[in-house]
Motif scaffolding. Structure first.
Motif, PDB file in Angstrom:
ATOM      1  N   ARG A  18       0.851  -1.249   0.028  1.00 51.20           N
ATOM      2  CA  ARG A  18       0.119   0.016   0.087  1.00 51.20           C
ATOM      3  C   ARG A  18       0.841   1.244   0.105  1.00 51.20           C
ATOM      4  O   ARG A  18       0.542   2.247  -0.704  1.00 51.20           O
TER       5      ARG A  18
ATOM      6  N   PHE B 189       1.006   4.227  -2.766  1.00 52.22           N
ATOM      7  CA  PHE B 189       0.876   5.610  -2.429  1.00 52.22           C
ATOM      8  C   PHE B 189       1.765   6.415  -3.010  1.00 52.22           C
ATOM      9  O   PHE B 189       1.758   7.437  -3.250  1.00 52.22           O
TER      10      PHE B 189
ATOM     11  N   ARG C 203       1.556   6.872  -6.555  1.00 55.97           N
ATOM     12  CA  ARG C 203       0.582   7.986  -7.083  1.00 55.97           C
ATOM     13  C   ARG C 203       1.024   9.302  -6.738  1.00 55.97           C
ATOM     14  O   ARG C 203       0.841  10.274  -7.584  1.00 55.97           O
ATOM     15  N   ASP C 204       1.746   9.560  -5.687  1.00 55.43           N
ATOM     16  CA  ASP C 204       2.528  10.868  -5.167  1.00 55.43           C
ATOM     17  C   ASP C 204       3.418  11.184  -6.382  1.00 55.43           C
ATOM     18  O   ASP C 204       3.338  12.522  -6.598  1.00 55.43           O
TER      19      ASP C 204
ATOM     20  N   GLN D 247      -3.607  12.353  -4.594  1.00 54.37           N
ATOM     21  CA  GLN D 247      -2.617  12.722  -3.585  1.00 54.37           C
ATOM     22  C   GLN D 247      -3.193  12.118  -2.348  1.00 54.37           C
ATOM     23  O   GLN D 247      -2.697  12.289  -1.022  1.00 54.37           O
TER      24      GLN D 247
ATOM     25  N   PRO E 164      -4.839   9.256   0.478  1.00 55.30           N
ATOM     26  CA  PRO E 164      -4.241   7.724   0.811  1.00 55.30           C
ATOM     27  C   PRO E 164      -5.368   6.763   0.373  1.00 55.30           C
ATOM     28  O   PRO E 164      -6.579   6.849   0.332  1.00 55.30           O
ATOM     29  N   PRO E 165      -4.730   5.488  -0.402  1.00 54.54           N
ATOM     30  CA  PRO E 165      -5.737   4.661  -0.692  1.00 54.54           C
ATOM     31  C   PRO E 165      -6.439   4.117   0.385  1.00 54.54           C
ATOM     32  O   PRO E 165      -5.865   3.893   1.367  1.00 54.54           O
TER      33      PRO E 165
END
Length: 520
Positions: A342, A346, A349-350, A409, A411-412
């Motif tokens: 995870r 993240f 993604r950032d 941005q 969080p999942p």
């Protein structure tokens, strides 16, 4: 009957000794013992009663010969002896266990501990000779060695199965299973290895008890009462559903041990006063083992057998305890692995969000400025109109990209299913970027009245508004309101989204209010 051990029966004795030692499986070995005893002595009936609980078969009876075995196995050997002993016959002084000449009884010793007793009933002659007794003693001695070897082999096979099972669980858990699936994997594998009626995992409850959160069963019948047609078609699923949610309430004498990470071994769940759950009546012997690793108690693994089943042996208890420790460690490692995955998602993604902002948005913005400058210099109306449209499109594209950056941005997390939950998720995620937690107000039954199309449009608008607020400075307050009872200008019922922030724009402190509305 025979008169001399060294005479003709010697080949039979050798054959019997070799026969009882050829099998490695314990139950087959026990049957060979009683078969060989009957064949060697010419007995009419032979019964071997297992008495050693450590062997895992206490109370088992193995028989050979043509005399019917009574239904009550607890009195089978006594009945066979009484029916074969002639009336008025006195017990022989040198009989193995002091019974009369019409019967023989000799213990089977394994490592100087009585494992069981072999009883023989005489054949046509009605008596056993001294030679028969001598042969039986020799056979009993060899039988003790064969049983010991079979038990060692069985223990080795058990260890092998439990080790393989623990390895299979570890492999399965480290492939990225969800938490609920991981617990079910542990419960199912442990049930199969232990030969239990069910494998369940209990976890602590907020109230201080423990509740079953995962259950795997053999599909056998449960407590009394009729079953619906659906339950008869899917007995395993029905039994699992019956177990899920079963709770050990605070105050139970067994609960303190479980929460303290101690194993609990039960001889009969149905009658043990420590057991208080509603399902205890359907189970007999049980093990309750801590799932604990690194000082962290994940839960308890319970492995109940059905009433009347064999109790767990010392070896089975040890192997199951070791399995539970290995499974708990695998659960902790799997959880850590999922956390790392995870985090990696993240971070990725950032990175994508930064790239979009630093490269795409800045270039789009620069292109827009160039078009705006060109439009001002252009004198022809058609050219100016086209440039206006291009600028508008670029501004819209920039806004959409910024909205995507804002979403990346966050969080999942598990996606909420209701519109209310989705709004709260968006505002909670925006708090980290805004530096302030938005306040959210709902008016009317937003979850039941707002349709999916309207919800999608309003959520996109909410993201754009929050993204715009994040670009303003000195934001100390953000208010979000969702009104599902408003009336649109055309008279239709609708839903209205209002977002207010008190940030500064171009150095001017002025609150900004943005409103969207859509029909229900």
């Amino acid at each position: 009957m025979t008169d001399d051990v060294s005479g003709p029966p010697l080949p039979l004795l050798l054959d019997a000794v070799l026969s009882v030692g050829t099998e490695l499986e314990l139950r087959a070995t026990l049957q060979h013992i009683v078969d060989s005893a009957v064949r060697l002595t010419g007995a009419r009936r032979g019964v071997l009663r297992v008495s050693d609980a450590g062997g895992g078969g206490a109370g088992d009876v193995f028989a050979a010969g043509d005399m019917p075995l009574p239904d009550d196995t607890a009195t089978a050997t006594a009945t066979a002896t009484a029916t074969a002993m002639p009336s008025g016959t006195a017990a022989s002084a040198d009989a193995p266990s002091g019974v009369g000449p019409g019967s023989l009884s000799v213990p089977i010793l394994v490592h100087d501990k009585e494992f069981g007793t072999l009883h023989l009933t005489a054949g046509a002659a009605g008596v056993f000779s001294d030679a028969d007794r001598g042969l039986l003693r020799i056979l009993a001695g060899q039988a003790g060695i064969a049983v010991g070897n079979a038990r060692l082999y069985e223990t080795a096979r058990q260890r092998e199965r439990w080790i393989e099972g623990a390895a299979a669980v570890t492999t399965a858990l480290l492939t990225g299973e969800a938490a609920a699936d991981a617990l079910m994997t542990v419960a199912q594998q442990a049930r199969l290895l232990a030969g239990a009626a069910a494998g369940v995992v209990l976890q602590p409850t907020p109230a201080g008890g423990m509740s079953i959160v995962a259950a795997a069963t053999d599909g056998g019948g449960g407590a009394g009462g009729g079953l619906s047609p659906e339950r008869r078609r899917h007995p395993a699923a029905a039994a699992q559903n019956d177990l899920i949610g079963t709770t050990i309430e605070p105050g139970s004498t067994v609960l303190e041990q479980l929460l303290g990470g101690e194993p609990v071994f039960i001889e009969d769940s149905a009658t043990d006063p420590r057991m208080t759950t509603r399902v205890r009546s359907r189970f007999g012997p049980s093990m309750m083992l801590p799932l604990q690793a690194g000082g962290r108690l994940i839960g308890t693994l319970a492995l109940p057998r059905r009433r009347g089943d064999h109790p767990y042996t010392a070896v089975e208890r040890l192997l199951a305890t070791q399995f539970a420790s290995q499974a708990a460690l695998a659960l902790v490692l799997a959880d850590a692995q999922q956390s790392r995955q995870r985090l990696a998602v993240f971070e990725d993604r950032d990175r994508i969000a930064r790239d979009l902002h630093d490269l795409v948005v800045q270039r789009l913005f620069a292109t827009g400025m160039m078009l705006e400058s060109t439009r001002r210099r252009a004198g022809a109306a058609p050219v100016g109109t086209a440039l206006d449209q291009a600028v508008d499109e670029l501004e819209s594209t920039i806004q959409e990209v910024r909205t995507a950056i804002f979403a990346l941005q966050q969080p999942p997390a598990d996606a909420p299913t209701t519109f209310r939950g989705k709004v709260l998720k968006e505002t909670a995620g925006a708090a980290a970027v805004l530096g302030v937690q938005p306040s959210v107000h709902f008016i009317g039954a937003v979850d039941t009245r707002v349709t999916d199309p309207a919800a999608g449009r309003l959520l996109r608008a909410l993201r754009r508004a929050l993204a715009a607020a994040s670009r303003r400075i000195a934001v100390t307050r953000v208010d979000v309101a969702v009104d599902a009872g408003c009336v649109l200008p055309d008279g239709r019922g609708g839903v209205r989204l209002t977002v207010y922030d008190d940030g500064e724009t171009d150095g001017v402190s002025a609150g900004t209010t943005v409103t969207w509305q859509a029909p229900l």
